[in-house]
Design an enzyme around this catalytic site. Sequence first.
Site, mmCIF file in Angstrom:
data_model
loop_
_atom_site.group_PDB
_atom_site.id
_atom_site.type_symbol
_atom_site.label_atom_id
_atom_site.label_comp_id
_atom_site.label_asym_id
_atom_site.label_seq_id
_atom_site.Cartn_x
_atom_site.Cartn_y
_atom_site.Cartn_z
ATOM 1 N N SER A 25 102.225 31.640 6.011
ATOM 2 C CA SER A 25 101.009 31.535 6.824
ATOM 3 C C SER A 25 101.325 31.078 8.251
ATOM 4 O O SER A 25 102.337 30.424 8.504
ATOM 5 C CB SER A 25 100.042 30.543 6.188
ATOM 6 O OG SER A 25 99.786 30.895 4.854
HETATM 7 N N1 SAH Z 1 101.996 28.977 0.772
HETATM 8 C C1 SAH Z 1 102.905 30.031 1.160
HETATM 9 C C2 SAH Z 1 102.223 31.301 1.626
HETATM 10 C C3 SAH Z 1 101.571 31.960 0.509
HETATM 11 S S1 SAH Z 1 101.289 33.693 0.621
HETATM 12 C C4 SAH Z 1 103.893 29.572 2.201
HETATM 13 O O1 SAH Z 1 103.808 28.430 2.668
HETATM 14 O O2 SAH Z 1 104.780 30.364 2.531
HETATM 15 C C5 SAH Z 1 100.439 33.794 -0.941
HETATM 16 C C6 SAH Z 1 101.335 33.748 -2.143
HETATM 17 O O3 SAH Z 1 100.500 33.695 -3.291
HETATM 18 C C7 SAH Z 1 102.213 34.980 -2.302
HETATM 19 O O4 SAH Z 1 103.546 34.587 -2.383
HETATM 20 C C8 SAH Z 1 101.737 35.593 -3.625
HETATM 21 O O5 SAH Z 1 102.782 36.181 -4.372
HETATM 22 C C9 SAH Z 1 101.157 34.385 -4.332
HETATM 23 N N2 SAH Z 1 100.165 34.657 -5.376
HETATM 24 C C10 SAH Z 1 99.191 35.604 -5.402
HETATM 25 N N3 SAH Z 1 98.472 35.502 -6.546
HETATM 26 C C11 SAH Z 1 99.002 34.451 -7.244
HETATM 27 C C12 SAH Z 1 98.700 33.835 -8.509
HETATM 28 N N4 SAH Z 1 97.704 34.247 -9.299
HETATM 29 N N5 SAH Z 1 99.440 32.781 -8.890
HETATM 30 C C13 SAH Z 1 100.466 32.334 -8.124
HETATM 31 N N6 SAH Z 1 100.805 32.882 -6.938
HETATM 32 C C14 SAH Z 1 100.086 33.917 -6.500
#
Ligand code: SAH
Length: 221
Positions: free
Chosen positions: A69
């Site tokens: 993000s």
């Molecule tokens: N917090 C992260 C950015 C997240 S991007 C950082 O600091 O880099 C969102 C993430 O959520 C992605 O990696 C995606 O694979 C994950 N995601 C999507 N659906 C999910 C679920 N049901 N459970 C766990 N992770 C999930």
Amino acid sequence: MNKLDDEKIGLWRARQRMTRHQLSSRGIQDERVLEAISRIPREAFVPEALRDRAYDDTPLPIGDGQTISQPYIVALMTQTLELHGDEKVLEIGTGSGYQAAVLAQICQKVFSIERSYSLSAHARKILEDLGYTNILLRVGDGTVGWAEFSPYDRIVVTAAAPSIPKTLSNQLKIGGMLIVPVGDRLQQELMVLRRTETDFTIQSAGPCVFVPLIGREGWSN
Ligand code: SAH
């Protein structure tokens, strides 16, 4: 001074500039948040080829079609959590591991779930290399939380949900807070849910854009 030192100093400068120009100047005032972000080497969490863009005012690709993000959004979410230091926090969507690192600098223990095995494995390596010992990672569907360690003081969902996942709100302590982007796949509102003795209250903390939350209480694909 060699080239490596030059690069390190350049990145350190870029980080301090980012903290001032992208965060303080836009209303991030929580000293704990500013301090954590000004210490963590964000370049370690982005792909090698994008290192020189690590402090840009934007999300960046981290592989598997996912993103780290924008720094401001990480700061805003963390500030909105109103952390004091003794909290147990659950994060959904480990991604690069950067948000987990920011939380771990401020609170007591972070639990973070990621659905992509490769992203989780990569985040684990980075967080271990940086010496974090208060982050527990798991691969799985975060929409149903992590019952084993519940209830949590705070839960932060870093992917966009069609609605507030019920199981997650039930894993909150009384007095706890859940932050989750809710909306369609293109745009969302950052929703802040607080659990009271008898009920939940809901507020919006403004518009945002996240990649979709895919799982049982999220989008189906
Ligand atoms: N917090 C992260 C950015 C997240 S991007 C950082 O600091 O880099 C969102 C993430 O959520 C992605 O990696 C995606 O694979 C994950 N995601 C999507 N659906 C999910 C679920 N049901 N459970 C766990 N992770 C999930």
